[in-house]
Scaffold this motif. Sequence first.
Motif, PDB file in Angstrom:
ATOM      1  N   ASP A  57      -5.595   7.725  -0.411  1.00 52.17           N
ATOM      2  CA  ASP A  57      -6.706   8.220   0.514  1.00 52.17           C
ATOM      3  C   ASP A  57      -7.294   7.931   1.914  1.00 52.17           C
ATOM      4  N   SER A  58      -6.773   8.597   1.980  1.00 50.27           N
ATOM      5  CA  SER A  58      -7.173   9.260   4.002  1.00 50.27           C
ATOM      6  C   SER A  58      -7.274   8.646   4.566  1.00 50.27           C
ATOM      7  N   LEU A  59      -6.902   6.829   4.290  1.00 50.28           N
ATOM      8  CA  LEU A  59      -6.787   6.053   5.427  1.00 50.28           C
ATOM      9  C   LEU A  59      -5.800   5.988   7.076  1.00 50.28           C
ATOM     10  N   LYS A  60      -5.791   6.409   7.464  1.00 51.96           N
ATOM     11  CA  LYS A  60      -4.802   6.346   9.116  1.00 51.96           C
ATOM     12  C   LYS A  60      -4.810   5.055   9.608  1.00 51.96           C
ATOM     13  N   LEU A  61      -3.782   4.373  10.284  1.00 49.17           N
ATOM     14  CA  LEU A  61      -3.811   3.589  11.313  1.00 49.17           C
ATOM     15  C   LEU A  61      -2.962   3.917  12.080  1.00 49.17           C
ATOM     16  N   THR A  62      -3.585   4.087  12.990  1.00 45.19           N
ATOM     17  CA  THR A  62      -2.841   4.064  14.690  1.00 45.19           C
ATOM     18  C   THR A  62      -2.559   3.366  15.758  1.00 45.19           C
ATOM     19  N   VAL A  63      -1.180   3.477  16.126  1.00 47.77           N
ATOM     20  CA  VAL A  63      -0.484   2.381  16.648  1.00 47.77           C
ATOM     21  C   VAL A  63      -0.710   2.340  18.703  1.00 47.77           C
ATOM     22  N   TYR A  64      -0.794   2.411  18.749  1.00 48.79           N
ATOM     23  CA  TYR A  64      -1.035   2.789  20.277  1.00 48.79           C
ATOM     24  C   TYR A  64       0.274   2.516  21.285  1.00 48.79           C
ATOM     25  N   PRO A  65       0.375   2.798  22.918  1.00 42.76           N
ATOM     26  CA  PRO A  65       1.580   2.032  23.230  1.00 42.76           C
ATOM     27  C   PRO A  65       1.284   0.939  23.157  1.00 42.76           C
ATOM     28  N   HIS A  66       0.282   0.756  23.996  1.00 48.07           N
ATOM     29  CA  HIS A  66       0.639  -0.923  24.283  1.00 48.07           C
ATOM     30  C   HIS A  66       0.900  -1.545  22.944  1.00 48.07           C
TER      31      HIS A  66
ATOM     32  N   VAL B 215       0.393  -0.932   0.017  1.00 48.07           N
ATOM     33  CA  VAL B 215      -0.339   0.254  -0.280  1.00 48.07           C
ATOM     34  C   VAL B 215       0.675   1.299  -0.005  1.00 48.07           C
ATOM     35  N   MET B 216       0.221   2.635  -0.645  1.00 46.69           N
ATOM     36  CA  MET B 216       1.021   3.845  -0.051  1.00 46.69           C
ATOM     37  C   MET B 216       0.922   4.575   0.894  1.00 46.69           C
ATOM     38  N   LEU B 217       1.588   4.972   1.381  1.00 49.89           N
ATOM     39  CA  LEU B 217       2.266   5.408   2.555  1.00 49.89           C
ATOM     40  C   LEU B 217       2.765   6.762   2.320  1.00 49.89           C
ATOM     41  N   MET B 218       1.863   7.384   2.809  1.00 51.46           N
ATOM     42  CA  MET B 218       2.133   8.948   2.823  1.00 51.46           C
ATOM     43  C   MET B 218       2.942   9.487   3.719  1.00 51.46           C
ATOM     44  N   GLU B 219       2.486   9.573   4.779  1.00 55.38           N
ATOM     45  CA  GLU B 219       2.983  10.367   5.822  1.00 55.38           C
ATOM     46  C   GLU B 219       3.026   9.593   7.564  1.00 55.38           C
ATOM     47  N   MET B 220       3.854   9.568   8.148  1.00 55.47           N
ATOM     48  CA  MET B 220       4.446   8.975  10.009  1.00 55.47           C
ATOM     49  C   MET B 220       4.447  10.073  10.536  1.00 55.47           C
ATOM     50  N   ASP B 221       3.585  10.206  11.787  1.00 56.04           N
ATOM     51  CA  ASP B 221       3.712  10.857  12.716  1.00 56.04           C
ATOM     52  C   ASP B 221       3.745  10.402  14.112  1.00 56.04           C
ATOM     53  N   VAL B 222       4.237  11.177  15.139  1.00 58.55           N
ATOM     54  CA  VAL B 222       3.883  10.300  16.323  1.00 58.55           C
ATOM     55  C   VAL B 222       3.637  11.840  17.035  1.00 58.55           C
TER      56      VAL B 222
ATOM     57  N   VAL C 191       1.343   6.224  17.984  1.00 62.92           N
ATOM     58  CA  VAL C 191       2.283   6.106  16.320  1.00 62.92           C
ATOM     59  C   VAL C 191       1.157   6.217  14.790  1.00 62.92           C
ATOM     60  N   ASN C 192       1.353   7.167  14.468  1.00 64.17           N
ATOM     61  CA  ASN C 192       0.181   7.288  12.905  1.00 64.17           C
ATOM     62  C   ASN C 192       0.809   7.372  11.955  1.00 64.17           C
ATOM     63  N   PHE C 193       0.198   6.290  10.923  1.00 61.60           N
ATOM     64  CA  PHE C 193       0.128   6.159   9.191  1.00 61.60           C
ATOM     65  C   PHE C 193      -0.454   6.337   8.875  1.00 61.60           C
ATOM     66  N   HIS C 194       0.132   7.629   7.334  1.00 60.71           N
ATOM     67  CA  HIS C 194      -1.612   7.906   6.737  1.00 60.71           C
ATOM     68  C   HIS C 194      -1.346   7.226   5.454  1.00 60.71           C
ATOM     69  N   PHE C 195      -2.010   6.639   5.291  1.00 63.53           N
ATOM     70  CA  PHE C 195      -2.307   6.382   3.227  1.00 63.53           C
ATOM     71  C   PHE C 195      -2.540   7.485   2.328  1.00 63.53           C
TER      72      PHE C 195
ATOM     73  N   VAL D 100       0.721  -4.169  14.845  1.00 68.69           N
ATOM     74  CA  VAL D 100       0.159  -2.530  14.628  1.00 68.69           C
ATOM     75  C   VAL D 100      -1.218  -3.127  13.981  1.00 68.69           C
ATOM     76  N   LEU D 101      -1.173  -4.580  13.426  1.00 64.24           N
ATOM     77  CA  LEU D 101      -2.970  -4.430  12.846  1.00 64.24           C
ATOM     78  C   LEU D 101      -3.284  -5.015  14.099  1.00 64.24           C
ATOM     79  N   SER D 102      -3.307  -5.449  15.216  1.00 61.88           N
ATOM     80  CA  SER D 102      -4.235  -6.119  16.312  1.00 61.88           C
ATOM     81  C   SER D 102      -4.902  -5.053  16.985  1.00 61.88           C
ATOM     82  N   ASN D 103      -5.524  -5.143  17.361  1.00 63.50           N
ATOM     83  CA  ASN D 103      -7.710  -4.998  18.026  1.00 63.50           C
ATOM     84  C   ASN D 103      -8.383  -4.000  16.965  1.00 63.50           C
ATOM     85  N   LYS D 104      -7.473  -5.146  15.465  1.00 64.85           N
ATOM     86  CA  LYS D 104      -8.523  -4.369  14.268  1.00 64.85           C
ATOM     87  C   LYS D 104      -8.860  -5.130  12.751  1.00 64.85           C
ATOM     88  N   LEU D 105     -10.087  -4.879  12.504  1.00 64.88           N
ATOM     89  CA  LEU D 105     -10.370  -5.292  11.380  1.00 64.88           C
ATOM     90  C   LEU D 105      -9.952  -5.207   9.528  1.00 64.88           C
TER      91      LEU D 105
END
Length: 472
Positions: free
Chosen positions: A360-369, A276-283, A354-358, A404-409
Motif C-alpha cells: 500500500d505504498s507505505l515508505k520508511l526512510t532510515v537516515y544515516p544518523h 508486514v509485507m516488504l515489497m522493495e528496498m533501496d539505497v 535507506v528506504n523500505f517500501h511496504f 529504524v523506528l526512531s523519530n517516527k510515530l
Amino acid sequence: MESRINFCVAVAVFIIVTEIASCHFVFEVQHKFAGKGKNLAHFKSHDTRRHSRMLASVDLPLGGDSRVDSVGLYFTKIKLGTPPKEYHVQVDTGSDILWINCSPCPKCPSKTNLGFSLSLYDVNASSTSKKVGCDDDFCSFISNSDSCQPDLGCSYHIVYADQSTSEGNFIRDNLSLDQVTGNLLTGPLGQEVVFGCGSDQSGQLGKSESAVDGVMGFGQANTSVLSQLAAAGDAKRVFSHCLDNVKGGGIFAIGVVDSPADKTTPMVPNQMHYNVMLMEMDVDGASLDLPPSIVRKGGTIIDSGTTLAYLPQALYDSLIETITSRQPVKLHIVEETFQCFTFTKDVNQAFPPVNFHFEDSLKLTVYPHDYLFSLESEMYCFGWQVGGMTTEDRSEVILLGDMVLSNKLVVYDLENEVIGWTDHNCSSSIKVKDGSGGVYSVGADNLSSAPPLLLIGKLLAILSTFVAVAFT
C-alpha cells in the motif's frame, strides 16, 4: 492444553498515554541505560538475549550470551490491588498476559540492580482480589475446561526459549491508571483486569540481576491487558509509540491518535508478531534484491523492542556494499560483530538514506544518523546486523528495531489490522482522541505530574522474544 507462541518488545525511553473510552492514561517510562555511555556491546548483547526468548519457534543460530535474563531497555511501574501497591514490570507488546511474582515464591528473584526494591503481590493483602475459577469466562476462553482443576483454579505456565519458566494462577484485581482529563491534566482511575499470580520461577527468570516484578503483555490475543480494556469498552485496541533517539525519550500511547496523521500498511494475518509485507528496498534509489520468501510470506517484523535491525546475510552484504560504494570507507570489525570506520565529515551529508517500501505504498526512510552509531570522536559503526533468523519452514526473516523506528510515530491498529507511521519530533507532543470526541495534547513534559502507571519499558528484551504459553 493449548499453547501459543508470543513475543516481546522493548523501546526507547518514553511516556505512555492510554486512551480509555472518554479517558486517557499517562505512563512514565524509564530507560535501563539512561545516563550511561553508549556501548554497542550492550545493544547487541541485549538483542541476543531477547532473541533467545522472543524467537523460540524460530531457528536463531546466534552466538554470544543467549541468556533469558535481559530486562530489555524499559520497565514500567504499575499499581495493583486495594490499597494499591506498586510493582515494576516489563512492558511486552508481544505476549498476551500480565503476570506478577506472588507470595509465597521461593524461586522468585529477591533483588535487582535497577534501583528499586522488588515486591511480591499478596492475594490476602488486597481487599479486591478474586481467584479466577475454572468456571470463570476468562478461564473457559483460554483453556481446555477438562484440564482446569477446581481446587487450584485457572492457571498458566510460560516456557521461554531457554526453558526458563513462570507459572501460577490467574487473579482478578484492580489495576490503577492515570486518566488524562485535559491538556497535561490527569486523575486516578482503576480498571479491573485478570493477571497471572506467579508462584514458581525456574531458570534465569529467578536469577536475573536486572530482575523486575513481572511482565505486562500488550499482545494481540484477547487475554492481554489491552484486549481486556477493549472488551470492557474502556479502550480501543490501538497503541502507538514515538521514540526519540537523540534525547532518549518519547511517547507511548494506548488509544486513537488524532494527530499527526499516519499512512498505514496491512498486518500479515495469522502471525504471532507484528509482520508486514516488504515489497522493495533501496539505497537512495539503488534497488536491492530481497529474498523471495520475504516478499511472498511477509517475513518482516516490526519490533520496537529490538534495538538494531537484522537482515539475512545476502541482503546485509548487498546493503553494506551499496552504501560504501556511495561513500567509500575503510571498514574494520569491532567487538567481533560491528563494521566500523573512521570519518571526519558530516555523515548525514556523505552517506545515503535507506528506504523500505511496504504494501500500500507505505515508505520508511532510515537516515544515516539513524543507522550509524558514533562510538567516539570520528569513529562510526553500522547498526545493520546479520540476523541469521529463519522461520520453522526455513524462510528468512527481517527484524526492524527501534534503530529504524526512531523519530517516527508508529501506530499499531489491531482493530483494523494495520500498522502505520509518520516522521515526527518525538520530543514534542501528539494529540489523542477520547470516545466523547475530546482531543488532548500529550507530550514528554506531561510526566511531571507523577503518574501512577509508569510504563517504563518493554521488557523481555531488545530484540524480539518468543514465548510459549500454556494455560491449564
